[in-house]
Design a protein around this motif. Structure first.
Motif, PDB file in Angstrom:
ATOM      1  N   THR A 155       0.852  -1.194   0.000  1.00  0.00           N
ATOM      2  CA  THR A 155       0.000   0.000   0.000  1.00  0.00           C
ATOM      3  C   THR A 155       0.885   1.240   0.000  1.00  0.00           C
ATOM      4  N   ASN A 156       0.290   2.391  -0.285  1.00  0.00           N
ATOM      5  CA  ASN A 156       1.049   3.643  -0.250  1.00  0.00           C
ATOM      6  C   ASN A 156       1.638   3.881   1.137  1.00  0.00           C
TER       7      ASN A 156
ATOM      8  N   VAL B  19       5.590   4.357   2.266  1.00  0.00           N
ATOM      9  CA  VAL B  19       6.075   5.506   3.044  1.00  0.00           C
ATOM     10  C   VAL B  19       6.840   5.030   4.271  1.00  0.00           C
ATOM     11  N   HIS B  20       6.333   4.005   4.946  1.00  0.00           N
ATOM     12  CA  HIS B  20       7.023   3.475   6.127  1.00  0.00           C
ATOM     13  C   HIS B  20       8.382   2.888   5.743  1.00  0.00           C
TER      14      HIS B  20
ATOM     15  N   LYS C 245       0.733   7.815  -9.142  1.00  0.00           N
ATOM     16  CA  LYS C 245       0.079   9.120  -9.076  1.00  0.00           C
ATOM     17  C   LYS C 245      -0.252   9.475  -7.627  1.00  0.00           C
ATOM     18  N   ALA C 246       0.632   9.029  -6.713  1.00  0.00           N
ATOM     19  CA  ALA C 246       0.515   9.331  -5.287  1.00  0.00           C
ATOM     20  C   ALA C 246       1.873   9.823  -4.793  1.00  0.00           C
ATOM     21  N   PRO C 247       2.325  10.955  -5.345  1.00  0.00           N
ATOM     22  CA  PRO C 247       3.674  11.407  -5.005  1.00  0.00           C
ATOM     23  C   PRO C 247       3.830  11.630  -3.508  1.00  0.00           C
ATOM     24  N   PRO C 248       5.075  11.505  -3.007  1.00  0.00           N
ATOM     25  CA  PRO C 248       5.293  11.716  -1.583  1.00  0.00           C
ATOM     26  C   PRO C 248       4.928  13.142  -1.181  1.00  0.00           C
ATOM     27  N   SER C 249       4.425  13.277   0.024  1.00  0.00           N
ATOM     28  CA  SER C 249       4.030  14.591   0.516  1.00  0.00           C
ATOM     29  C   SER C 249       5.260  15.478   0.709  1.00  0.00           C
ATOM     30  N   LYS C 250       5.014  16.764   0.734  1.00  0.00           N
ATOM     31  CA  LYS C 250       6.092  17.709   0.989  1.00  0.00           C
ATOM     32  C   LYS C 250       6.712  17.429   2.355  1.00  0.00           C
ATOM     33  N   GLU C 251       5.877  17.051   3.319  1.00  0.00           N
ATOM     34  CA  GLU C 251       6.374  16.745   4.665  1.00  0.00           C
ATOM     35  C   GLU C 251       7.341  15.559   4.639  1.00  0.00           C
TER      36      GLU C 251
END
Length: 135
Positions: A70-71, A75-76, A110-116
Motif C-alpha cells: 500500500t502507499n 512511506v514506512h 500518481k501518489a507522489p510523496p508529501s512535501k512533509e
C-alpha cells in the motif's frame, strides 16, 4: 554516518538477492513507529549482515516490490531505509538507495510523496541522492 568493514562477498550477493516479504513487514513496522528509535539496536546482527544487500537492489526491483504494498507501507519503508542508511554500518547506499525506487513507485501510482515526507527525508539523511536519485 558510520563506517563499517568491507565484505568482499556483499557486492556479489546483491545481484542475486531475493527480497523476503517477512523482513519487509518487519521493516515496515519499524518505519511506522513514531518516533523511530535507534534502528541499530532494534535489528539483530544476523539481520544486519543478511539484509545489507537490500540497500543495493536496483530501482526497478524496488518499483516491482512496491506493487504488492500500500502507499502507507511504501512511506514506512522510505522512512525505515532513510534512517537505516544513516544508522546501520554497512548499509550506506548512495545513488542505489531503496528510497529512490520507492519514491519513484509512489510517483508512478500518481501518489507522489508529501512535501512533509520529502522534507523529513532531507532532515534525516546526508545522502545527497535522496529522494530522487542521480540527475
Amino acid at each position: 554516518m558510520s563506517v563499517g568493514a568491507w565484505d568482499p562477498t556483499q557486492s556479489d550477493n546483491s545481484a542475486a538477492f531475493d527480497i523476503d516479504p517477512a523482513i519487509l513487514e518487519k521493516f515496515i513496522a519499524l518505519g511506522s513507529a513514531e518516533p523511530i528509535n535507534n534502528l541499530n539496536t532494534q535489528i539483530s546482527a544476523e539481520d544486519k549482515a543478511q539484509q545489507a544487500p537490500l540497500m543495493r537492489q536496483p530501482k526497478d526491483t524496488w518499483i516491482a516490490t512496491a506493487e504488492s504494498l500500500t502507499n502507507d507501507q511504501i512511506v514506512h519503508l522510505v522512512r525505515f531505509f532513510t534512517l537505516a542508511e544513516m544508522q546501520i554500518s554497512g548499509w550506506e547506499a548512495g545513488a542505489e538507495s531503496p528510497v529512490i525506487g520507492l519514491v519513484k513507485a509512489l510517483r508512478l501510482r500518481k501518489a507522489p510523496p508529501s512535501k512533509e515526507l520529502l522534507m523529513w527525508i532531507k532532515e534525516h539523511s546526508d545522502n545527497r541522492f535522496l529522494p530522487n536519485g542521480a540527475l
